[in-house]
Design a protein around this motif. Structure first.
Motif, PDB file in Angstrom:
ATOM      1  N   SER A  24       0.783  -1.236   0.000  1.00  0.00           N
ATOM      2  CA  SER A  24       0.000   0.000   0.000  1.00  0.00           C
ATOM      3  C   SER A  24       0.818   1.292   0.000  1.00  0.00           C
ATOM      4  CB  SER A  24      -0.901   0.019   1.244  1.00  0.00           C
ATOM      5  OG  SER A  24      -0.121  -0.229   2.403  1.00  0.00           O
ATOM      6  N   HIS A  25       2.043   1.233   0.452  1.00  0.00           N
ATOM      7  CA  HIS A  25       2.854   2.444   0.620  1.00  0.00           C
ATOM      8  C   HIS A  25       4.112   2.383  -0.235  1.00  0.00           C
ATOM      9  CE1 HIS A  25       0.272   2.578   4.103  1.00  0.00           C
ATOM     10  NE2 HIS A  25       0.803   3.685   4.565  1.00  0.00           N
ATOM     11  N   LEU A  26       4.404   3.491  -0.876  1.00  0.00           N
ATOM     12  CA  LEU A  26       5.632   3.582  -1.663  1.00  0.00           C
ATOM     13  C   LEU A  26       6.829   3.675  -0.699  1.00  0.00           C
ATOM     14  CD1 LEU A  26       5.687   5.578  -4.871  1.00  0.00           C
ATOM     15  CD2 LEU A  26       7.649   5.780  -3.373  1.00  0.00           C
ATOM     16  N   ARG A  27       7.926   3.057  -1.074  1.00  0.00           N
ATOM     17  CA  ARG A  27       9.104   3.044  -0.177  1.00  0.00           C
ATOM     18  C   ARG A  27      10.119   4.094  -0.609  1.00  0.00           C
ATOM     19  NH1 ARG A  27      13.836  -0.678  -0.567  1.00  0.00           N
ATOM     20  NH2 ARG A  27      14.947  -0.562   1.424  1.00  0.00           N
ATOM     21  N   ILE A  28      10.461   4.957   0.330  1.00  0.00           N
ATOM     22  CA  ILE A  28      11.493   5.963   0.058  1.00  0.00           C
ATOM     23  C   ILE A  28      12.734   5.568   0.846  1.00  0.00           C
ATOM     24  CG2 ILE A  28      12.112   8.397   0.274  1.00  0.00           C
ATOM     25  CD1 ILE A  28       9.208   9.101  -0.129  1.00  0.00           C
TER      26      ILE A  28
ATOM     27  N   SER B 158      12.784  14.545  -3.804  1.00  0.00           N
ATOM     28  CA  SER B 158      11.880  14.763  -4.917  1.00  0.00           C
ATOM     29  C   SER B 158      10.776  13.700  -4.974  1.00  0.00           C
ATOM     30  CB  SER B 158      12.735  14.889  -6.176  1.00  0.00           C
ATOM     31  OG  SER B 158      12.303  14.134  -7.174  1.00  0.00           O
ATOM     32  N   LEU B 159      11.120  12.475  -4.630  1.00  0.00           N
ATOM     33  CA  LEU B 159      10.086  11.424  -4.577  1.00  0.00           C
ATOM     34  C   LEU B 159       9.091  11.712  -3.443  1.00  0.00           C
ATOM     35  CD1 LEU B 159       8.969   8.783  -5.646  1.00  0.00           C
ATOM     36  CD2 LEU B 159      10.636   7.547  -4.273  1.00  0.00           C
ATOM     37  N   PHE B 160       9.612  12.193  -2.330  1.00  0.00           N
ATOM     38  CA  PHE B 160       8.752  12.534  -1.191  1.00  0.00           C
ATOM     39  C   PHE B 160       7.786  13.661  -1.578  1.00  0.00           C
ATOM     40  CE2 PHE B 160       8.208  14.846   2.953  1.00  0.00           C
ATOM     41  CZ  PHE B 160       7.452  13.873   3.579  1.00  0.00           C
ATOM     42  N   GLU B 161       8.314  14.690  -2.250  1.00  0.00           N
ATOM     43  CA  GLU B 161       7.460  15.807  -2.674  1.00  0.00           C
ATOM     44  C   GLU B 161       6.380  15.320  -3.634  1.00  0.00           C
ATOM     45  OE1 GLU B 161       7.348  18.751  -1.411  1.00  0.00           O
ATOM     46  OE2 GLU B 161       9.055  18.340  -0.107  1.00  0.00           O
ATOM     47  N   TRP B 162       6.744  14.389  -4.498  1.00  0.00           N
ATOM     48  CA  TRP B 162       5.767  13.809  -5.428  1.00  0.00           C
ATOM     49  C   TRP B 162       4.651  13.120  -4.637  1.00  0.00           C
ATOM     50  CZ3 TRP B 162       3.647   9.063  -6.541  1.00  0.00           C
ATOM     51  CH2 TRP B 162       2.983   8.954  -7.774  1.00  0.00           C
TER      52      TRP B 162
ATOM     53  N   CYS C 143       3.385   6.860   1.885  1.00  0.00           N
ATOM     54  CA  CYS C 143       4.738   6.341   1.687  1.00  0.00           C
ATOM     55  C   CYS C 143       5.407   6.050   3.027  1.00  0.00           C
ATOM     56  CB  CYS C 143       5.581   7.325   0.878  1.00  0.00           C
ATOM     57  SG  CYS C 143       5.803   8.925   1.658  1.00  0.00           S
ATOM     58  N   VAL C 144       6.503   5.313   2.932  1.00  0.00           N
ATOM     59  CA  VAL C 144       7.301   4.961   4.112  1.00  0.00           C
ATOM     60  C   VAL C 144       8.709   5.493   3.908  1.00  0.00           C
ATOM     61  CG1 VAL C 144       8.292   3.063   5.447  1.00  0.00           C
ATOM     62  CG2 VAL C 144       5.962   2.859   4.558  1.00  0.00           C
TER      63      VAL C 144
ATOM     64  N   ALA D 125      17.096  16.288  13.941  1.00  0.00           N
ATOM     65  CA  ALA D 125      17.248  17.236  12.822  1.00  0.00           C
ATOM     66  C   ALA D 125      16.803  16.590  11.507  1.00  0.00           C
ATOM     67  CB  ALA D 125      18.698  17.696  12.733  1.00  0.00           C
ATOM     68  N   VAL D 126      17.219  15.361  11.275  1.00  0.00           N
ATOM     69  CA  VAL D 126      16.833  14.672  10.035  1.00  0.00           C
ATOM     70  C   VAL D 126      15.324  14.433  10.014  1.00  0.00           C
ATOM     71  CG1 VAL D 126      16.977  12.443   8.844  1.00  0.00           C
ATOM     72  CG2 VAL D 126      19.063  13.591   9.589  1.00  0.00           C
ATOM     73  N   ARG D 127      14.770  13.999  11.124  1.00  0.00           N
ATOM     74  CA  ARG D 127      13.323  13.717  11.169  1.00  0.00           C
ATOM     75  C   ARG D 127      12.518  14.991  10.949  1.00  0.00           C
ATOM     76  NH1 ARG D 127      15.141  10.244  15.653  1.00  0.00           N
ATOM     77  NH2 ARG D 127      14.495  11.737  17.240  1.00  0.00           N
ATOM     78  N   SER D 128      13.036  16.086  11.506  1.00  0.00           N
ATOM     79  CA  SER D 128      12.274  17.327  11.457  1.00  0.00           C
ATOM     80  C   SER D 128      12.057  17.831  10.029  1.00  0.00           C
ATOM     81  CB  SER D 128      12.967  18.334  12.369  1.00  0.00           C
ATOM     82  OG  SER D 128      13.112  19.531  11.741  1.00  0.00           O
ATOM     83  N   ARG D 129      13.019  17.575   9.156  1.00  0.00           N
ATOM     84  CA  ARG D 129      12.849  18.030   7.764  1.00  0.00           C
ATOM     85  C   ARG D 129      11.625  17.378   7.124  1.00  0.00           C
ATOM     86  NH1 ARG D 129      18.376  17.063   6.640  1.00  0.00           N
ATOM     87  NH2 ARG D 129      17.761  15.604   5.036  1.00  0.00           N
ATOM     88  N   TRP D 130      11.498  16.051   7.332  1.00  0.00           N
ATOM     89  CA  TRP D 130      10.356  15.327   6.740  1.00  0.00           C
ATOM     90  C   TRP D 130       9.051  15.760   7.403  1.00  0.00           C
ATOM     91  CZ3 TRP D 130      11.880  12.527   2.658  1.00  0.00           C
ATOM     92  CH2 TRP D 130      13.152  11.936   2.662  1.00  0.00           C
ATOM     93  N   ILE D 131       9.091  15.850   8.739  1.00  0.00           N
ATOM     94  CA  ILE D 131       7.865  16.146   9.490  1.00  0.00           C
ATOM     95  C   ILE D 131       7.342  17.543   9.136  1.00  0.00           C
ATOM     96  CG2 ILE D 131       6.916  16.526  11.816  1.00  0.00           C
ATOM     97  CD1 ILE D 131       8.879  14.328  12.808  1.00  0.00           C
ATOM     98  N   THR D 132       8.261  18.495   9.022  1.00  0.00           N
ATOM     99  CA  THR D 132       7.843  19.867   8.694  1.00  0.00           C
ATOM    100  C   THR D 132       7.143  19.915   7.338  1.00  0.00           C
ATOM    101  OG1 THR D 132       9.701  20.705   9.960  1.00  0.00           O
ATOM    102  CG2 THR D 132       8.694  22.241   8.425  1.00  0.00           C
ATOM    103  N   SER D 133       7.742  19.272   6.328  1.00  0.00           N
ATOM    104  CA  SER D 133       7.115  19.288   4.990  1.00  0.00           C
ATOM    105  C   SER D 133       5.740  18.640   5.017  1.00  0.00           C
ATOM    106  CB  SER D 133       7.964  18.509   3.972  1.00  0.00           C
ATOM    107  OG  SER D 133       9.225  19.048   3.880  1.00  0.00           O
ATOM    108  N   ALA D 134       5.608  17.530   5.731  1.00  0.00           N
ATOM    109  CA  ALA D 134       4.325  16.821   5.763  1.00  0.00           C
ATOM    110  C   ALA D 134       3.275  17.657   6.483  1.00  0.00           C
ATOM    111  CB  ALA D 134       4.496  15.463   6.453  1.00  0.00           C
TER     112      ALA D 134
END
Ligand SMILES: Nc1ncnc2c1ncn2[C@@H]1O[C@H](COP(=O)(O)OP(=O)(O)OP(=O)(O)O)[C@@H](O)[C@H]1O
Ligand SMILES: [Mg+2]
Length: 148
Positions: free
Chosen positions: A25-29, A42-46, A54-55, A64-73
């Motif tokens: 069910s989820h695309l893997r990043i 770019s795949l995440f933004e898509w 996605c996962v 710091a790394v987690r925050s980049r993804w969480i902020t965009s979402a």
């Protein structure tokens, strides 16, 4: 749509868990597969633009790394669900040594990621957070909330 973030040192079981629970069910990043940060982003933004669940199957060991993804979402009101994998150094080193070929990484790489591990907390912006332990070849999942 949801974003699943896996968190754990190498060989903690993240990709196996993805295959077992989310592959249908989820695309893997995954950085190892995509090679560069630009391609992963770019795949995440898509996924965000197309509402594709996605996962994020990287180690995600620091806030710091987690925050980049969480902020965009969160800018798009998409929930991020975190799964933290028990990350014991000795266990990971042993599992890593049993791996073949490219899947096996240097011990120093495993130790480094272990040394910089920061435990996740709901305060980082997760919608929910779980603790995953690999026991007797089975994944045991429990809420992480009471550890926070
Ligand atoms: N269901 C399972 N039963 C028994 N052992 C397992 C199981 N799933 C994973 N493992 C063991 O854990 C090891 C690491 O698993 P996996 O590749 O999923 O970890 P990972 O967290 O994705 O690592 P990396 O960050 O390096 O990609 C496997 O090589 C295997 O030894
Ligand atoms: Mg993996």
């Amino acid at each position: 749509m949801e974003i699943i973030m896996l968190i754990g040192i190498p060989a903690s079981g993240k990709s196996s868990f993805y295959q077992e629970r989310f592959a249908a069910s989820h695309l893997r990043i995954n950085r190892d597969m995509l090679k560069t940060q630009a391609r992963t982003s770019s795949l995440f933004e898509w996924c965000l633009a197309r509402k594709q669940s996605c996962v994020i199957d990287n180690t995600n060991t620091t806030r710091a790394v987690r925050s980049r993804w969480i902020t965009s979402a969160r800018e798009k009101d998409i929930p991020v669900i975190g799964f933290f994998f028990e990350s014991k150094l000795e266990v990971a080193l042993e599992r890593n040594r049993e791996r073949e070929g490219a899947a096996r990484i240097r011990d120093a790489g495993v130790s480094y990621l272990h040394s910089q591990l920061q435990l996740p907390s709901l305060g980082e912006g997760f919608f929910s957070l779980f603790f995953v332990r690999l026991a007797d070849s089975r994944f045991e999942v429990e809420p992480w909330n009471h550890f926070c």
